[in-house]
Design a protein around this motif. Structure first.
Motif, mmCIF file in Angstrom:
data_model
loop_
_atom_site.group_PDB
_atom_site.id
_atom_site.type_symbol
_atom_site.label_atom_id
_atom_site.label_comp_id
_atom_site.label_asym_id
_atom_site.label_seq_id
_atom_site.Cartn_x
_atom_site.Cartn_y
_atom_site.Cartn_z
ATOM 1 N N LEU A 9 0.864 -1.177 0.000
ATOM 2 C CA LEU A 9 0.000 0.000 0.000
ATOM 3 C C LEU A 9 0.903 1.229 0.000
ATOM 4 C CD1 LEU A 9 -2.988 0.894 0.221
ATOM 5 C CD2 LEU A 9 -2.668 0.978 2.687
ATOM 6 N N ARG A 10 0.733 2.099 -1.039
ATOM 7 C CA ARG A 10 1.604 3.271 -1.188
ATOM 8 C C ARG A 10 0.770 4.539 -1.157
ATOM 9 N NH1 ARG A 10 3.771 1.695 -6.747
ATOM 10 N NH2 ARG A 10 2.534 3.536 -7.084
ATOM 11 N N GLY A 11 1.293 5.540 -0.480
ATOM 12 C CA GLY A 11 0.665 6.854 -0.513
ATOM 13 C C GLY A 11 1.193 7.646 -1.693
ATOM 14 N N VAL A 12 0.279 8.172 -2.506
ATOM 15 C CA VAL A 12 0.666 8.910 -3.708
ATOM 16 C C VAL A 12 -0.157 10.183 -3.771
ATOM 17 C CG1 VAL A 12 0.829 8.826 -6.228
ATOM 18 C CG2 VAL A 12 1.082 6.724 -4.909
ATOM 19 N N TYR A 13 0.478 11.282 -4.133
ATOM 20 C CA TYR A 13 -0.272 12.494 -4.442
ATOM 21 C C TYR A 13 -0.611 12.444 -5.926
ATOM 22 C CZ TYR A 13 0.231 14.799 0.036
ATOM 23 O OH TYR A 13 0.115 15.133 1.354
ATOM 24 N N ILE A 14 -1.903 12.393 -6.203
ATOM 25 C CA ILE A 14 -2.393 12.280 -7.576
ATOM 26 C C ILE A 14 -2.834 13.665 -8.049
ATOM 27 C CG2 ILE A 14 -4.180 11.238 -9.047
ATOM 28 C CD1 ILE A 14 -2.192 9.190 -7.999
ATOM 29 N N PRO A 15 -2.436 14.067 -9.262
ATOM 30 C CA PRO A 15 -2.909 15.360 -9.768
ATOM 31 C C PRO A 15 -4.384 15.267 -10.174
ATOM 32 C CG PRO A 15 -1.605 14.249 -11.441
ATOM 33 C CD PRO A 15 -1.539 13.385 -10.205
ATOM 34 N N PHE A 16 -5.133 16.276 -9.817
ATOM 35 C CA PHE A 16 -6.546 16.373 -10.170
ATOM 36 C C PHE A 16 -6.814 17.767 -10.714
ATOM 37 C CE2 PHE A 16 -7.041 12.743 -7.442
ATOM 38 C CZ PHE A 16 -8.249 12.165 -7.752
ATOM 39 N N TRP A 17 -7.810 17.853 -11.576
ATOM 40 C CA TRP A 17 -8.433 19.131 -11.922
ATOM 41 C C TRP A 17 -9.728 19.160 -11.132
ATOM 42 C CZ3 TRP A 17 -5.255 22.113 -14.354
ATOM 43 C CH2 TRP A 17 -4.386 21.623 -15.321
ATOM 44 N N THR A 18 -10.080 20.307 -10.574
ATOM 45 C CA THR A 18 -11.405 20.449 -9.953
ATOM 46 C C THR A 18 -12.130 21.551 -10.711
ATOM 47 O OG1 THR A 18 -10.791 22.092 -8.279
ATOM 48 C CG2 THR A 18 -10.488 19.766 -7.691
#
Length: 188
Positions: A9-18
């Motif tokens: 299990l890895r923590g990742v910052y995922i790019p998002f558009w809101t």
């Protein structure tokens, strides 16, 4: 469970558009009103009364206003919008400006989906939600031939890195992905 091979299990910052948008939709449909009516039918030598359902159709129309605030769309090459809908919502009211210290100990993915494609995903999802909301506005017991025309105003966007915990596991020769919203703990 015993035969699955679980990865880390890895923590990742995922790019998002809101995306934000105000919408106004005009809808038209045929509203169906059910009515059970007695009908006499011949069974052998006698008349028997039974009930049949009939639907009376009437043209109806209306308008619907709906606002969207921070609708998230992953800007990731590896995650599709359908993958992340199950872990929404993200607490976007608490977003802070980028600081590299937040990434300590985590991976961060680069933007892989441009703004135009992100807006296309967001617009499609908004239109699906609007259509469902308009369908719920049609009076009666059922409806058909629903037509919806929507005007979008006040469209705005932000880019954000949102925390997601990701693991993959294999079972029966297939790979499955396990996602956790890093802010709320919601799992999909």
């Amino acid at each position: 469970r015993q035969k699955a091979t679980v990865g880390t299990l890895r923590g990742v910052y995922i790019p998002f558009w809101t995306f934000d948008a105000a919408t106004r939709s005009a809808w038209r449909a045929e509203a169906g009103f059910h009515q059970d009516v007695p009908v006499q039918v011949r069974q052998g030598h006698q008349l028997v009364t039974r009930t049949e359902r009939r639907t009376r159709w009437e043209r109806r129309q209306g308008t619907l206003e709906k606002s969207f605030d921070d609708l998230p769309v992953p800007a990731s090459q590896g995650l599709q919008p359908a993958d992340t809908e199950g872990i929404e919502p993200f607490p976007t009211a608490d977003l802070t400006p980028y600081d590299p210290r937040f990434l300590s100990g985590f991976l961060a993915e680069e933007v892989g989906v441009d703004l135009e494609r992100g807006w296309a995903f967001a617009r499609q999802r908004m239109q699906q939600e609007i259509r469902a909301a308009c369908a719920a506005e049609v009076p009666g017991d059922t409806h058909r031939n629903l037509e919806v025309e929507t005007e979008f105003t006040g469209v705005a966007y932000k880019g954000a890195l949102l925390p997601v915990w990701i693991a993959a596991y294999q079972y029966g020769g297939k790979t499955y992905r396990f996602l956790v919203n890093g802010a709320t703990g919601k799992v999909a």
